[in-house]
Motif scaffolding. Structure first.
Motif, PDB file in Angstrom:
ATOM      1  N   LEU A 133     125.749  15.506  83.376  1.00  0.00           N
ATOM      2  CA  LEU A 133     124.767  15.544  82.291  1.00  0.00           C
ATOM      3  C   LEU A 133     123.400  16.026  82.758  1.00  0.00           C
ATOM      4  N   ILE A 134     123.132  15.847  84.028  1.00  0.00           N
ATOM      5  CA  ILE A 134     121.878  16.301  84.641  1.00  0.00           C
ATOM      6  C   ILE A 134     122.263  17.020  85.931  1.00  0.00           C
ATOM      7  N   SER A 135     121.611  18.134  86.196  1.00  0.00           N
ATOM      8  CA  SER A 135     121.900  18.896  87.424  1.00  0.00           C
ATOM      9  C   SER A 135     120.590  19.227  88.131  1.00  0.00           C
ATOM     10  N   PRO A 136     120.151  18.339  89.003  1.00  0.00           N
ATOM     11  CA  PRO A 136     118.874  18.589  89.664  1.00  0.00           C
ATOM     12  C   PRO A 136     118.966  19.738  90.661  1.00  0.00           C
ATOM     13  N   GLN A 137     117.810  20.283  90.932  1.00  0.00           N
ATOM     14  CA  GLN A 137     117.719  21.289  91.993  1.00  0.00           C
ATOM     15  C   GLN A 137     117.554  20.533  93.302  1.00  0.00           C
ATOM     16  N   ARG A 138     117.611  21.273  94.391  1.00  0.00           N
ATOM     17  CA  ARG A 138     117.404  20.651  95.701  1.00  0.00           C
ATOM     18  C   ARG A 138     116.316  21.402  96.439  1.00  0.00           C
ATOM     19  N   VAL A 139     115.475  20.621  97.085  1.00  0.00           N
ATOM     20  CA  VAL A 139     114.492  21.161  98.013  1.00  0.00           C
ATOM     21  C   VAL A 139     114.848  20.512  99.343  1.00  0.00           C
ATOM     22  N   MET A 157     130.837  11.225  76.328  1.00  0.00           N
ATOM     23  CA  MET A 157     131.508  12.434  75.846  1.00  0.00           C
ATOM     24  C   MET A 157     130.731  13.052  74.686  1.00  0.00           C
ATOM     25  N   ASP A 158     130.257  12.213  73.759  1.00  0.00           N
ATOM     26  CA  ASP A 158     129.441  12.707  72.642  1.00  0.00           C
ATOM     27  C   ASP A 158     128.177  13.388  73.167  1.00  0.00           C
ATOM     28  N   ILE A 159     127.551  12.755  74.127  1.00  0.00           N
ATOM     29  CA  ILE A 159     126.297  13.279  74.681  1.00  0.00           C
ATOM     30  C   ILE A 159     126.555  14.608  75.385  1.00  0.00           C
ATOM     31  N   ARG A 160     127.610  14.664  76.172  1.00  0.00           N
ATOM     32  CA  ARG A 160     127.941  15.910  76.877  1.00  0.00           C
ATOM     33  C   ARG A 160     128.187  17.034  75.883  1.00  0.00           C
ATOM     34  N   GLU A 161     128.955  16.742  74.850  1.00  0.00           N
ATOM     35  CA  GLU A 161     129.272  17.758  73.844  1.00  0.00           C
ATOM     36  C   GLU A 161     127.991  18.297  73.219  1.00  0.00           C
ATOM     37  N   TYR A 162     127.085  17.416  72.899  1.00  0.00           N
ATOM     38  CA  TYR A 162     125.810  17.815  72.300  1.00  0.00           C
ATOM     39  C   TYR A 162     124.987  18.655  73.277  1.00  0.00           C
ATOM     40  N   GLN A 165     124.549  22.823  67.192  1.00  0.00           N
ATOM     41  CA  GLN A 165     124.098  21.580  67.821  1.00  0.00           C
ATOM     42  C   GLN A 165     123.619  20.610  66.746  1.00  0.00           C
ATOM     43  N   GLN A 166     122.892  21.097  65.775  1.00  0.00           N
ATOM     44  CA  GLN A 166     122.406  20.238  64.702  1.00  0.00           C
ATOM     45  C   GLN A 166     123.538  19.756  63.797  1.00  0.00           C
ATOM     46  N   ARG A 167     124.516  20.630  63.557  1.00  0.00           N
ATOM     47  CA  ARG A 167     125.690  20.219  62.759  1.00  0.00           C
ATOM     48  C   ARG A 167     126.460  19.108  63.468  1.00  0.00           C
TER      49      ARG A 167
END
Length: 132
Positions: free
Chosen positions: A29-35, A63-68, A81-83
């Motif tokens: 759900l989140i993909s941080p960068q790396r330094v 799953m709902d959150i990922r889909e959105y 996305q709004q639908r």
């Protein structure tokens, strides 16, 4: 340029633990960068985390959150996305209204049991007082 945040700074900003953020990372759900070896989070990551936490608080599944969130990248106009959001919010409202009805019925039943128990106690106490 966006200010980059560490996992600790991001966690403190939302009053969650770094472990919570890492959990959402493992779920994609989140993909941080790396330094170097340090994870860094952008304004976009911060916005996504805010949305994730709000959706979780409102009872949506991962799953709902990922889909959105996935629709955000493929739907520049955000119409789909709004639908999707509307459909999921409508469903969640229906679920909560049903839970509210169920809870009201349970409370009514418990109040009846409470009244019966109090009535039985009064009757038995009165009977004991009469025989004494």
């Amino acid at each position: 340029m966006d200010k980059l945040l560490t996992v600790t700074e991001l966690a403190e900003a939302f009053s969650v633990t770094p472990r919570t953020i890492r959990f959402y990372e493992t779920k994609g759900l989140i993909s941080p960068q790396r330094v170097g070896s340090t994870r860094v989070y952008t304004y976009r990551d911060r916005a996504r985390l805010k949305l994730i936490l709000r959706a979780k608080r409102l009872g949506f599944s991962l799953m709902d959150i990922r889909e959105y969130l996935d629709l955000y990248n493929v739907d520049p106009e955000q119409i789909e996305q709004q639908r999707l959001l509307l459909a999921k919010v409508t469903r969640r409202i229906e679920e909560l209204e049903q839970q509210q009805e169920d809870l009201a019925a349970t409370l009514d039943e418990l109040r009846d049991i409470e009244q019966q128990a109090m009535s039985n106690i009064k009757k038995k106490s009165a009977a004991m007082d009469e025989s004494a």
